[in-house]
Design a protein around this motif. Structure first.
Motif, short mmCIF file in Angstrom:
data_model
loop_
_atom_site.label_atom_id
_atom_site.label_comp_id
_atom_site.label_asym_id
_atom_site.label_seq_id
_atom_site.Cartn_x
_atom_site.Cartn_y
_atom_site.Cartn_z
N GLU A 54 0.83 -1.20 0.00
CA GLU A 54 0.00 0.00 0.00
C GLU A 54 0.87 1.26 0.00
O GLU A 54 0.53 2.26 -0.65
N ALA A 55 2.00 1.22 0.70
CA ALA A 55 2.92 2.37 0.71
C ALA A 55 3.45 2.63 -0.69
O ALA A 55 3.56 3.79 -1.11
N LEU A 56 3.76 1.59 -1.45
CA LEU A 56 4.20 1.79 -2.83
C LEU A 56 3.10 2.38 -3.69
O LEU A 56 3.35 3.23 -4.54
N HIS A 57 1.88 1.95 -3.45
CA HIS A 57 0.75 2.48 -4.22
C HIS A 57 0.50 3.96 -3.91
O HIS A 57 0.22 4.75 -4.81
N TYR B 200 0.39 11.31 3.49
CA TYR B 200 -0.32 11.00 2.25
C TYR B 200 -1.18 12.19 1.85
O TYR B 200 -1.87 12.79 2.66
N SER B 201 -1.14 12.53 0.58
CA SER B 201 -1.95 13.62 0.05
C SER B 201 -2.57 13.16 -1.26
O SER B 201 -1.86 12.99 -2.25
N PRO B 202 -3.88 12.95 -1.30
CA PRO B 202 -4.50 12.54 -2.56
C PRO B 202 -4.50 13.71 -3.53
O PRO B 202 -4.66 14.86 -3.15
N TYR B 203 -4.29 13.41 -4.78
CA TYR B 203 -4.28 14.45 -5.81
C TYR B 203 -5.63 14.47 -6.51
O TYR B 203 -6.05 13.49 -7.09
N GLY B 204 -6.27 15.60 -6.44
CA GLY B 204 -7.52 15.80 -7.15
C GLY B 204 -7.25 16.70 -8.33
O GLY B 204 -6.13 16.80 -8.82
N GLU B 205 -8.28 17.38 -8.78
CA GLU B 205 -8.11 18.36 -9.83
C GLU B 205 -8.37 19.73 -9.20
O GLU B 205 -9.51 20.13 -9.02
N PRO B 206 -7.29 20.44 -8.81
CA PRO B 206 -7.48 21.68 -8.06
C PRO B 206 -8.28 22.75 -8.80
O PRO B 206 -8.93 23.55 -8.17
#
Length: 71
Positions: A48-51, A60-66
């Protein structure tokens, strides 16, 4: 609680020939809010860390569409 996604409202001129963008979004990294990394932080399992790209859930910071305000 902090939020990683921020919004600001730029000045819109009444004489601007373009359609104004009234809200602009940006994201800040979680390291800004952590300070020093305390010992004993929880860790993701290796796969999961690799993912996710980090070993620690606090970083952890999820990337959305800012530009749309997604998270």
């Amino acid at each position: 609680m902090f939020t990683q996604q921020k919004v600001y409202y730029p000045y819109v001129s009444p004489h601007d020939p373009c359609t104004p963008i009234r809200q602009k979004f940006y994201q800040t990294p979680p390291e800004l809010y952590l300070g020093f990394q305390p010992p004993g932080l929880p860790q993701y399992p290796a796969r999961e860390a690799l993912h996710r790209g980090t070993l620690w859930p606090a970083l952890y910071s999820p990337y959305g569409e800012p530009h749309r305000g997604d998270h």
